[in-house]
Design an enzyme around this catalytic site. Structure first.
Site, PDB file in Angstrom:
ATOM      1  N   CYS A   7     -78.583  46.882  70.173  1.00 34.93           N
ATOM      2  CA  CYS A   7     -79.581  45.582  68.841  1.00 34.93           C
ATOM      3  C   CYS A   7     -80.664  45.573  67.994  1.00 34.93           C
ATOM      4  O   CYS A   7     -80.632  46.401  67.620  1.00 34.93           O
ATOM      5  CB  CYS A   7     -77.823  44.584  69.085  1.00 34.93           C
ATOM      6  SG  CYS A   7     -76.691  44.936  68.665  1.00 34.93           S
ATOM      7  N   GLY A  32     -89.706  36.621  79.312  1.00 37.93           N
ATOM      8  CA  GLY A  32     -88.934  37.518  79.838  1.00 37.93           C
ATOM      9  C   GLY A  32     -90.124  38.705  79.594  1.00 37.93           C
ATOM     10  O   GLY A  32     -91.256  38.687  79.292  1.00 37.93           O
ATOM     11  N   PHE A  66     -70.671  39.728  65.700  1.00 34.86           N
ATOM     12  CA  PHE A  66     -71.982  38.536  66.057  1.00 34.86           C
ATOM     13  C   PHE A  66     -71.288  38.233  67.656  1.00 34.86           C
ATOM     14  O   PHE A  66     -72.370  38.077  68.010  1.00 34.86           O
ATOM     15  CB  PHE A  66     -71.613  37.966  65.342  1.00 34.86           C
ATOM     16  CG  PHE A  66     -72.845  37.446  64.101  1.00 34.86           C
ATOM     17  CD1 PHE A  66     -73.753  37.651  63.766  1.00 34.86           C
ATOM     18  CD2 PHE A  66     -71.886  37.612  63.090  1.00 34.86           C
ATOM     19  CE1 PHE A  66     -74.611  37.767  62.468  1.00 34.86           C
ATOM     20  CE2 PHE A  66     -71.659  37.637  61.832  1.00 34.86           C
ATOM     21  CZ  PHE A  66     -73.015  37.728  60.944  1.00 34.86           C
ATOM     22  N   LEU A  67     -71.252  39.562  68.234  1.00 33.43           N
ATOM     23  CA  LEU A  67     -70.854  39.804  69.960  1.00 33.43           C
ATOM     24  C   LEU A  67     -71.728  39.684  70.454  1.00 33.43           C
ATOM     25  O   LEU A  67     -72.845  40.564  70.146  1.00 33.43           O
ATOM     26  CB  LEU A  67     -69.581  40.606  70.102  1.00 33.43           C
ATOM     27  CG  LEU A  67     -69.801  41.709  69.710  1.00 33.43           C
ATOM     28  CD1 LEU A  67     -69.796  42.182  70.900  1.00 33.43           C
ATOM     29  CD2 LEU A  67     -68.062  42.162  70.060  1.00 33.43           C
ATOM     30  N   LYS A  70     -76.372  39.391  59.093  1.00 29.78           N
ATOM     31  CA  LYS A  70     -76.313  40.506  60.519  1.00 29.78           C
ATOM     32  C   LYS A  70     -77.802  40.527  60.731  1.00 29.78           C
ATOM     33  O   LYS A  70     -78.404  39.940  61.231  1.00 29.78           O
ATOM     34  CB  LYS A  70     -75.492  41.465  59.889  1.00 29.78           C
ATOM     35  CG  LYS A  70     -75.526  42.230  61.702  1.00 29.78           C
ATOM     36  CD  LYS A  70     -75.114  41.237  63.006  1.00 29.78           C
ATOM     37  CE  LYS A  70     -75.765  42.311  63.843  1.00 29.78           C
ATOM     38  NZ  LYS A  70     -75.340  41.040  65.081  1.00 29.78           N
ATOM     39  N   VAL A 101     -68.107  47.234  70.302  1.00 32.21           N
ATOM     40  CA  VAL A 101     -67.605  46.351  69.363  1.00 32.21           C
ATOM     41  C   VAL A 101     -66.505  46.854  68.975  1.00 32.21           C
ATOM     42  O   VAL A 101     -65.074  46.203  69.174  1.00 32.21           O
ATOM     43  CB  VAL A 101     -68.767  46.380  68.459  1.00 32.21           C
ATOM     44  CG1 VAL A 101     -67.766  46.345  66.598  1.00 32.21           C
ATOM     45  CG2 VAL A 101     -70.331  45.974  68.592  1.00 32.21           C
TER      46      VAL A 101
HETATM   47  N1  LIG Z   1     -73.353  46.185  70.802  1.00 30.44           N
HETATM   48  C1  LIG Z   1     -72.836  45.548  70.332  1.00 30.44           C
HETATM   49  O1  LIG Z   1     -73.597  44.659  70.868  1.00 30.44           O
HETATM   50  C2  LIG Z   1     -73.495  44.990  69.031  1.00 30.44           C
HETATM   51  C3  LIG Z   1     -72.992  43.449  68.254  1.00 30.44           C
HETATM   52  C4  LIG Z   1     -72.862  43.781  67.067  1.00 30.44           C
HETATM   53  C5  LIG Z   1     -73.086  44.217  66.387  1.00 30.44           C
HETATM   54  N2  LIG Z   1     -73.361  46.056  67.089  1.00 30.44           N
HETATM   55  C6  LIG Z   1     -73.141  47.334  65.939  1.00 30.44           C
HETATM   56  O2  LIG Z   1     -71.863  48.052  66.374  1.00 30.44           O
HETATM   57  C7  LIG Z   1     -72.062  49.136  66.200  1.00 30.44           C
HETATM   58  C8  LIG Z   1     -71.579  49.746  67.336  1.00 30.44           C
HETATM   59  O3  LIG Z   1     -71.724  49.638  67.853  1.00 30.44           O
HETATM   60  P1  LIG Z   1     -71.611  50.245  69.955  1.00 30.44           P
HETATM   61  O4  LIG Z   1     -72.366  48.933  70.764  1.00 30.44           O
HETATM   62  O5  LIG Z   1     -70.192  49.530  69.916  1.00 30.44           O
HETATM   63  O6  LIG Z   1     -71.177  51.244  69.637  1.00 30.44           O
HETATM   64  P2  LIG Z   1     -70.811  52.552  70.857  1.00 30.44           P
HETATM   65  O7  LIG Z   1     -72.142  53.825  70.586  1.00 30.44           O
HETATM   66  O8  LIG Z   1     -70.576  51.634  72.392  1.00 30.44           O
HETATM   67  O9  LIG Z   1     -70.062  52.779  70.480  1.00 30.44           O
HETATM   68  C9  LIG Z   1     -69.766  53.578  69.242  1.00 30.44           C
HETATM   69  C10 LIG Z   1     -68.482  54.711  69.522  1.00 30.44           C
HETATM   70  O10 LIG Z   1     -68.121  55.757  68.721  1.00 30.44           O
HETATM   71  C11 LIG Z   1     -67.813  57.083  67.994  1.00 30.44           C
HETATM   72  N3  LIG Z   1     -68.148  57.871  67.757  1.00 30.44           N
HETATM   73  C12 LIG Z   1     -68.871  58.220  67.441  1.00 30.44           C
HETATM   74  N4  LIG Z   1     -69.062  58.917  65.731  1.00 30.44           N
HETATM   75  C13 LIG Z   1     -67.467  59.156  65.735  1.00 30.44           C
HETATM   76  C14 LIG Z   1     -66.747  59.455  64.664  1.00 30.44           C
HETATM   77  N5  LIG Z   1     -67.306  60.442  64.099  1.00 30.44           N
HETATM   78  N6  LIG Z   1     -65.671  59.643  65.182  1.00 30.44           N
HETATM   79  C15 LIG Z   1     -65.339  58.210  65.432  1.00 30.44           C
HETATM   80  N7  LIG Z   1     -65.877  57.241  66.466  1.00 30.44           N
HETATM   81  C16 LIG Z   1     -66.789  57.842  67.151  1.00 30.44           C
HETATM   82  C17 LIG Z   1     -68.612  57.058  69.868  1.00 30.44           C
HETATM   83  O11 LIG Z   1     -67.813  57.989  70.728  1.00 30.44           O
HETATM   84  C18 LIG Z   1     -68.319  55.378  70.592  1.00 30.44           C
HETATM   85  O12 LIG Z   1     -67.484  55.540  71.407  1.00 30.44           O
HETATM   86  C19 LIG Z   1     -73.371  49.568  65.622  1.00 30.44           C
HETATM   87  O13 LIG Z   1     -73.727  49.390  64.644  1.00 30.44           O
HETATM   88  C20 LIG Z   1     -74.001  48.055  66.595  1.00 30.44           C
HETATM   89  O14 LIG Z   1     -75.396  47.838  65.692  1.00 30.44           O
HETATM   90  C21 LIG Z   1     -73.290  46.567  67.913  1.00 30.44           C
END
Ligand SMILES: NC(=O)c1ccc[n+]([C@@H]2O[C@H](COP(=O)([O-])OP(=O)(O)OC[C@H]3O[C@@H](n4cnc5c(N)ncnc54)[C@H](O)[C@@H]3O)[C@@H](O)[C@H]2O)c1
Length: 450
Positions: A266, A259, A155-156, A210, A11
């Site tokens: 998520c 499936g 929402f991506l 969300k 994200v």
């Molecule tokens: N992945 C998805 O498709 C998606 C879609 C919508 C919402 N979300 C939400 O977005 C949020 C992030 O998801 P994601 O998939 O990007 O997570 P991710 O695990 O891919 O990325 C999180 C990043 O945060 C970093 N991080 C951890 N602690 C940190 C700190 N103290 N300071 C700075 N960086 C730090 C990690 O090193 C990592 O690079 C979650 O709450 C998730 O539920 C995810």
């Protein structure tokens, strides 16, 4: 605008890059030093279609920078996005420790910065209802300087993340502060030029929107999985049912493909977190409880079929698996159904050989030498007793069936994603199991055994 994104995962990196693409000056902060070093060298740490071009273009234009220095990030950004992990805690609730830890530090940095002006801190992470208020309280304890906390859930979809971010169907912004509303609207306006709405609402409604959306989609898939399981039992065809249902515009065609269950970073954790938040507020979501139970079962739905076919003896038997990522077009393996199957098959002593176009490095980190990895999709089929399909990557859709037949020891496929037409597989001479459809080349009297 000057934007900071804390957390550079799926994200955060997409958010930062896309904001840079619309002309903002963006700094992305991450604690992972290796990741930041890689990005500074121009290496992109995740696979996401279309991201690389934007990533390089904006680094070159000096609009997209990376750092491990939170202080530098907070001082830079007029809007500071928290795109931090909110993983599942032991009890199923969302673990807010990453968000709280960074929010506290942001408060301290703002307080110590004599030149700090009004800041907006945005919860981009998926967080339970009430989190924006808790973050506000936390930062207020650290500083008297002016700030607002905004809920702006993302929402991506992984695999379409850039498109979804650049052309969102809606942007949800939760804040009652007119100043924050105006700035957030200005930031997002370039992305909704075709007329899609920016929905302003209170923080609590935004946070729930969300969870309500993800849980609804998980529920839709799960319902269809149950229809498929039932169709299979009574000799009906879920493909026909799916089309019959999906042409009703109230239902819609999407998210009706059955499936081996939903996975990813998520849906599993968000459904559980909403269920848990409900309980904390003395409300039991009975629908979500069932969704969780059915999905746990669905992820392993192929295993009894495989065991029955092999008379419960998989010891030393070579099994090939196509697809490891939780869905196509991503290298993300979090909660991937393929991994649940691998675990079960390993317990049975199977010799597992896998192939995935993007997710193999991540799976290697988890299993090491306990399973074997192929260079290409055909290599792992040689002398395998069966092929399992667990992710519907496009490259698996029109394979060379003659080659598959020559390589496999048995012409046997367990398709967890209904990638092929059952009739074609029948004509091709495969014994073919899928989800919610009659098995091909299994005598009718034996159907019930599976
Ligand atoms: N992945 C998805 O498709 C998606 C879609 C919508 C919402 N979300 C939400 O977005 C949020 C992030 O998801 P994601 O998939 O990007 O997570 P991710 O695990 O891919 O990325 C999180 C990043 O945060 C970093 N991080 C951890 N602690 C940190 C700190 N103290 N300071 C700075 N960086 C730090 C990690 O090193 C990592 O690079 C979650 O709450 C998730 O539920 C995810």
């Amino acid at each position: 605008m000057k934007i900071t994104v804390v957390g550079t995962g799926y994200v955060g990196l997409v958010t930062g890059t896309c904001f840079a693409e619309s002309g903002n000056e963006v700094i992305c902060i991450d604690v992972n030093k290796e990741k930041v070093a890689q990005m500074k060298k121009g290496h992109i740490p995740i696979y996401e279609p279309g991201l690389e071009t934007l990533f390089h273009r904006n680094i070159k234009a000096d609009r997209l920078k990376f750092s491990t220095d939170l202080q530098k990030g907070v001082q830079h950004g007029e809007i500071i996005f928290l795109a931090l992990p909110t993983p599942e805690d032991e009890d199923g609730s969302a673990d807010l420790s990453y968000v709280m830890d960074v929010a506290g530090k942001v408060g301290e940095i703002i307080n110590a910065d004599s030149s700090a002006n009004y800041k907006i801190i945005v919860n981009k992470s998926t967080v339970p209802v009430g989190t924006a208020e808790i973050v506000t309280e936390l930062i207020s304890k650290k500083t008297n300087k002016k700030f607002d906390v905004v809920s702006n859930p993302e929402f991506l979809r992984e695999g379409f993340a850039v498109d979804d971010f650049m052309k969102p169907e809606r942007v949800v912004i939760g804040t009652d502060s007119p100043e924050a509303q105006a700035k957030m609207r200005r930031l997002y306006e370039p992305f909704v030029r075709s007329g899609n709405p920016i929905l302003m609402m209170d923080q609590r409604s935004s946070e729930i929107t969300k969870y309500a959306s993800n849980s609804f989609l998980a529920m839709k898939i799960t319902y269809m999985n149950e229809i498929a399981n039932f169709a299979e039992k009574v000799g009906a065809d879920v493909d026909k049912i799916r089309i019959g249902m999906g042409t009703d515009s109230r239902i819609g065609k999407r998210f009706l493909f059955p499936g081996i269950g939903y996975g990813g970073s998520c849906f599993p954790k968000d459904v559980k977190a909403l269920y848990k938040t409900g309980l904390e507020h003395q409300y039991e979501f009975k629908t979500l409880k069932s969704v969780i139970e059915v999905n746990d079962r669905q992820r392993k739905i192929m295993i009894p079929k495989i065991l029955t076919y092999f008379n419960r003896d998989l010891k030393g038997k070579k099994i090939a698996i196509w697809g490891l990522a939780f869905k196509p077009e991503t290298d993300d393996i979090r909660e991937a159904p393929a991994l649940y199957m691998i675990d079960e098959l390993l317990v049975e002593g199977a010799d597992i050989h896998v192939f995935d176009p993007e997710a193999m490095d991540n799976v290697k980190q988890k299993y090491g030498k306990r399973i074997s990895f192929g260079e290409n999709m055909y290599e792992i089929l040689e002398d395998a007793e069966a092929l399992i399909i667990s992710t519907e990557w496009n490259i698996f859709r029109t394979p060379d069936f003659d080659k598959i037949k020559k390589l496999l020891k048995n012409k046997l496929i367990f398709d967890g994603r209904n990638v092929y037409k059952a009739a074609e597989m029948n004509d091709n001479g495969f014994t073919y199991f899928s989800i919610g459809r009659k098995p091909a080349n299994i005598p009718r009297k034996l159907w019930k055994a599976f």
